[in-house]
Structure formats: structure tokens, C-alpha cells
Write an enzyme that holds these catalytic residues in place. Structure first.
Site, PDB file in Angstrom:
ATOM      1  N   SER A 124      79.519   2.088 139.626  1.00 49.86           N
ATOM      2  CA  SER A 124      78.604   1.620 138.585  1.00 49.86           C
ATOM      3  C   SER A 124      79.239   0.654 137.598  1.00 49.86           C
ATOM      4  O   SER A 124      78.570  -0.247 137.101  1.00 49.86           O
ATOM      5  CB  SER A 124      78.018   2.811 137.837  1.00 49.86           C
ATOM      6  OG  SER A 124      79.045   3.573 137.221  1.00 49.86           O
ATOM      7  N   HIS A 171      73.591   2.531 142.901  1.00 51.75           N
ATOM      8  CA  HIS A 171      73.607   1.076 142.700  1.00 51.75           C
ATOM      9  C   HIS A 171      73.561   0.303 144.019  1.00 51.75           C
ATOM     10  O   HIS A 171      73.751  -0.910 144.027  1.00 51.75           O
ATOM     11  CB  HIS A 171      74.844   0.668 141.884  1.00 51.75           C
ATOM     12  CG  HIS A 171      74.799   1.243 140.511  1.00 51.75           C
ATOM     13  ND1 HIS A 171      74.118   0.663 139.476  1.00 51.75           N
ATOM     14  CD2 HIS A 171      75.302   2.412 140.019  1.00 51.75           C
ATOM     15  CE1 HIS A 171      74.214   1.413 138.393  1.00 51.75           C
ATOM     16  NE2 HIS A 171      74.936   2.484 138.698  1.00 51.75           N
ATOM     17  N   LYS A 220      66.880   2.590 139.011  1.00 53.54           N
ATOM     18  CA  LYS A 220      67.580   1.304 138.968  1.00 53.54           C
ATOM     19  C   LYS A 220      66.776   0.292 139.788  1.00 53.54           C
ATOM     20  O   LYS A 220      65.752  -0.171 139.290  1.00 53.54           O
ATOM     21  CB  LYS A 220      69.023   1.499 139.405  1.00 53.54           C
ATOM     22  CG  LYS A 220      69.688   2.558 138.479  1.00 53.54           C
ATOM     23  CD  LYS A 220      71.141   2.715 138.656  1.00 53.54           C
ATOM     24  CE  LYS A 220      71.677   3.960 137.958  1.00 53.54           C
ATOM     25  NZ  LYS A 220      71.566   3.958 136.506  1.00 53.54           N
TER      26      LYS A 220
HETATM   27  C1  LIG Z   1      76.362   6.032 139.796  1.00 53.82           C
HETATM   28  C2  LIG Z   1      75.278   6.690 139.011  1.00 53.82           C
HETATM   29  N1  LIG Z   1      74.855   7.912 139.398  1.00 53.82           N
HETATM   30  C3  LIG Z   1      73.891   8.547 138.721  1.00 53.82           C
HETATM   31  C4  LIG Z   1      73.290   7.999 137.615  1.00 53.82           C
HETATM   32  C5  LIG Z   1      72.252   8.759 136.870  1.00 53.82           C
HETATM   33  O1  LIG Z   1      70.979   8.323 137.221  1.00 53.82           O
HETATM   34  P1  LIG Z   1      69.774   8.402 136.180  1.00 53.82           P
HETATM   35  O2  LIG Z   1      69.933   7.256 135.248  1.00 53.82           O
HETATM   36  O3  LIG Z   1      68.565   8.311 137.040  1.00 53.82           O
HETATM   37  O4  LIG Z   1      69.900   9.712 135.486  1.00 53.82           O
HETATM   38  C6  LIG Z   1      73.677   6.727 137.200  1.00 53.82           C
HETATM   39  C7  LIG Z   1      73.001   6.100 136.031  1.00 53.82           C
HETATM   40  O5  LIG Z   1      73.515   5.634 135.102  1.00 53.82           O
HETATM   41  C8  LIG Z   1      74.708   6.063 137.898  1.00 53.82           C
HETATM   42  O6  LIG Z   1      75.154   4.867 137.499  1.00 53.82           O
END
Ligand SMILES: Cc1ncc(COP(=O)(O)O)c(C=O)c1O
Length: 393
Positions: A181, A209, A240
Site C-alpha cells: 500500500s 491495491h 479502493k
Molecule cells: C493493504 C490494505 N489492506 C487493507 C486495508 C483496509 O481496507 P478498508 O479501507 O476497506 O478497511 C487497506 C486500506 O487502507 C489497505 O491498504
């Protein structure tokens, strides 16, 4: 108590680590409005520009007409409405797994799933740069934690040898992300799969992502590398590239049935609004359509343009050749990152600084993200602005 937190907040401010909310007075898009001023947004994860798409809005509105706004109870009591199941069927088909389960967020998916899979009698192996949701889920499980250096297959292998030697009967769960991320680089998926098979471990892959961006029909990295069947737990988020909100797990029927029985963030939380499930279903349908393919190609073009003209100076080396929508412009010092973000905002661009603890201390950065919704001139204008700011006065 007041004094205690005031002091701690002051300490955060002194280290340029304090955080504040900024009010966006418009829908999400390549431009957003802050305090009456339009800014070009290079920080969103809305990679395909779906967050304010007419198709998703219409699907949400129609679901509100039919199902109302709230769900009134958890999924297992009376909260499962037709849009929830329609979305899970669509995810199953799209990801080509046996089953899928939706959570109220990606964070909730990780927090519920990991402790359902491993306990204090087991071992979790986590990439050092895994997202907070995966770290928190792993900690909550109580399992023995082993963190391996980012994408370091050799170190993971020695951790696995250790686990099999010291704890022969334990369940071992390897957790990683397909596109990281904060750095935008990819996991060495095929090598991880080779290891997980050799050591009889389970593999959980967070495709947050990657979905919508990579792979056939935007199914993610596992599909792009033709190894979906080898990934035991495929996690993702609808928040996303899919433009809505909510998390999901795709996998075998047994896995999903187990999560329905054991994932506490699923069981003990009110079901997400049916309108959001309906909008997410419209997003999945879009991804699998020819128009979705076109939108993904447009995103690739925008990524290539950014890659071609963004000065290399601030870019993290990890990124080179990685091809994701995330460009980490690593500044280092926290205050310097805040200053660069403020200078860019003056020039009309929104890219908040990312600092510790989201990234390591001294690795503060601007996380520049590209969307299919960006027009070419917006990308060119941004690169010109950052180039200008790099020049000493
Ligand atoms: C790699 C990753 N996993 C999980 C999440 C969490 O997802 P959500 O924003 O739907 O709670 C994010 C979000 O920032 C993320 O970047």
C-alpha cells in the site's frame, strides 16, 4: 487526564507527527473541493474513478428504494438482505473461487479472519510492510508472530524451517499483500507459493491495491500470475478500485462457512447497508465488462505517463518496474514531507504527507496515486509543479 493527552499531543506536534482531518466539500474525483478551492487529487485509492460513477449511484439508489438504509441486525440474525448475497455470488464468480464473504471494511475482514484461522498454538509469518489491518489481526489471534524483511523470500524460508523444527505440529499462516500500500511494489507470489507448498503452510494474500488494477477482469495479482487456486485466503476491499466500501474474503466453501461461524468482526457487527452492497455489485459487474477493461487500460496509460514524466529523484527504488498506481515519493524527514505537501497544495494539488507509524520513522513520503479519472494535463501539471519545487530557490 486532559493534561496527559494534551502533553502527548504536544509531543506529537513537536515531532511533526500530529494528524488532522481535512473537510472535502465535494464528491470524490480527480478534483475535490477544500474550503471552496478546487484541488487536483493525487492521493485517492479510487483507482478507476468509480466512487462517484453514475452506475454505482443508480444501483445504490435503487437498493435504498427497495431495502431502505439500515440493516437493523448482524448478518447472522436478520441483516442478510438480497443485495448482500447477490454481491457475494458476484465476487465468487469474478474471483473464480467456491465462495465469498463480505465484511463491513477491509480492516474488519483482516481482524475477523486471521484470529479465526490461527490461535496461540499456531505461527503467523508476516511481511514487514504489511498493512496495519493484517498486523492487528495477527496480534489479535495470539499466534506466535514472525516478521520477515520486506519481500525477503530467503528469510521467510528460514523462519519456516524454524517453525517446522521447533513447532512441528503447528499451523503456519503466511500473510502478505500483492501490491504494497505505501510502496506500490509487488510480492514475489510464485516464490511464496513454492515455499508455502514445501512447508505445508497456508497463504493469505491481501489484494487491496491490486484488484481492479491488475489481472484479467481486474481480478488481482494471483489471477494475473495464474496461481489463484494456490492462494488459500484471498482478501480484498471494495473501498479502493471498486469505489464503495467493505472488505471481502474469497476462498473455499469450507473456509467461508468457517468464517461465518468464527470471524467475530463478521458475527458481532451490524450488516453493511444494502445500498453499498448493491453499488459494489455494480462495480464488480463493471470490472468484468468490456468497459471495465477499457477503464483499466486507461489507468495503465495514466500510470505509464506518470512513470515517464515524474522526476525519478524522490522515487523509492523499489517502485521501478513495478507498475502499480502507487508512486512513493520518499522525503524522509516528517517535517519536510509536511512542507512539501503544503507547497503542493499551494500549487493546487492534494497529496497529504504519510508519516510514522503508517511508514517507518524517517521514511515520510508523499504517496502519489494515479487514477483512470485523471486527465493527461492534470498529470503533466503535477509533474511540472513537483519539478519546480525540487529546484533550490
Ligand atoms: C493493504 C490494505 N489492506 C487493507 C486495508 C483496509 O481496507 P478498508 O479501507 O476497506 O478497511 C487497506 C486500506 O487502507 C489497505 O491498504
Amino acid at each position: 487526564m486532559e493534561e496527559l493527552f494534551a502533553e502527548e499531543l504536544e509531543a506529537l506536534r513537536a515531532r511533526s507527527l500530529d494528524r488532522h482531518l481535512r473537510e472535502i466539500g465535494s464528491a470524490q474525483g480527480s478534483e475535490v473541493e477544500i474550503a471552496g478551492r478546487r484541488l487536483i487529487n493525487f492521493s485517492s485509492n479510487d483507482y478507476l474513478g468509480l466512487a462517484n460513477d453514475r452506475r454505482l449511484r443508480d444501483a445504490a439508489t435503487a437498493a435504498i428504494d427497495d431495502f431502505g438504509v439500515g440493516t437493523g441486525a448482524s448478518r447472522l440474525i436478520t441483516g442478510t438482505q438480497s443485495p448482500h448475497l447477490a454481491l457475494e455470488r458476484a465476487l465468487t464468480e469474478w474471483k473464480r473461487t467456491e465462495a465469498a464473504l463480505c465484511f463491513s471494511s477491509g480492516y474488519a475482514a483482516a481482524l475477523g479472519t486471521i484470529p479465526a484461522l490461527v490461535t496461540k498454538n499456531d505461527v503467523v509469518m508476516l511481511d514487514k510492510l504489511c498493512h496495519a489491518s493484517l498486523i492487528d489481526g495477527a496480534k489479535l489471534s495470539g499466534a506466535v508472530l514472525r516478521v520477515f524483511p520486506h519481500n525477503h523470500v530467503g528469510k521467510l524460508e528460514s523462519h519456516l524451517e524454524w517453525a517446522r523444527r521447533e513447532h512441528p505440529g503447528m499451523r503456519v499462516l503466511i500473510i502478505t499483500e500483492s501490491v504494497f500500500s505505501m510502496d506500490g511494489d509487488r510480492a514475489p507470489l510464485r516464490e511464496l507459493i513454492e515455499l508455502k507448498k514445501r512447508f505445508g503452510a497456508l497463504l493469505m494474500l491481501d489484494e487491496a491495491h491490486a484488484v481492479g488494477v491488475i489481472g484479467p477482469n481486474g481480478r488481482g495479482l494471483a489471477a494475473a500470475e495464474n496461481v489463484s487456486e494456490e492462494v488459500d485466503i484471498q482478501m480484498g476491499t471494495l473501498s479502493k478500485a471498486l469505489g464503495t466500501s467493505g472488505g471481502y474474503i474469497c476462498g473455499s466453501r469450507t473456509l467461508i462457512e468457517w468464517l461465518i461461524n468464527r470471524a467475530r468482526s463478521f458475527i458481532y457487527s451490524t450488516a453493511p447497508p444494502p445500498a453499498i452492497a448493491a453499488a459494489a455489485l455494480a462495480a464488480v459487474d463493471f470490472l468484468a465488462s468490456p468497459e471495465g477493461e477499457e477503464r483499466r487500460l486507461l489507468l495503465s496509460e495514466r500510470i505509464r505517463l506518470m512513470e515517464g514524466i515524474l522526476p525519478r529523484a524522490g522515487l523509492n527504488e523499489e517502485q521501478s518496474g513495478a507498475r502499480s498506481a502507487i508512486f512513493p515519493w520518499v522525503v524522509g524527514d516528517e517535517e519536510a514531507a509536511l512542507n512539501l505537501a503544503a507547497a503542493l497544495q499551494n500549487e493546487g494539488f492534494l497529496i497529504p504527507a504519510i508519516r510514522y507509524p503508517t511508514v517507518a520513522k524517517g521514511a515520510a513520503r508523499l504517496r502519489i496515486t494515479v487514477s483512470a479519472a485523471h486527465e493527461e494535463p492534470q498529470i503533466r501539471a503535477f509533474c511540472k509543479a513537483i519539478r519546480k519545487l525540487m529546484k533550490p530557490e
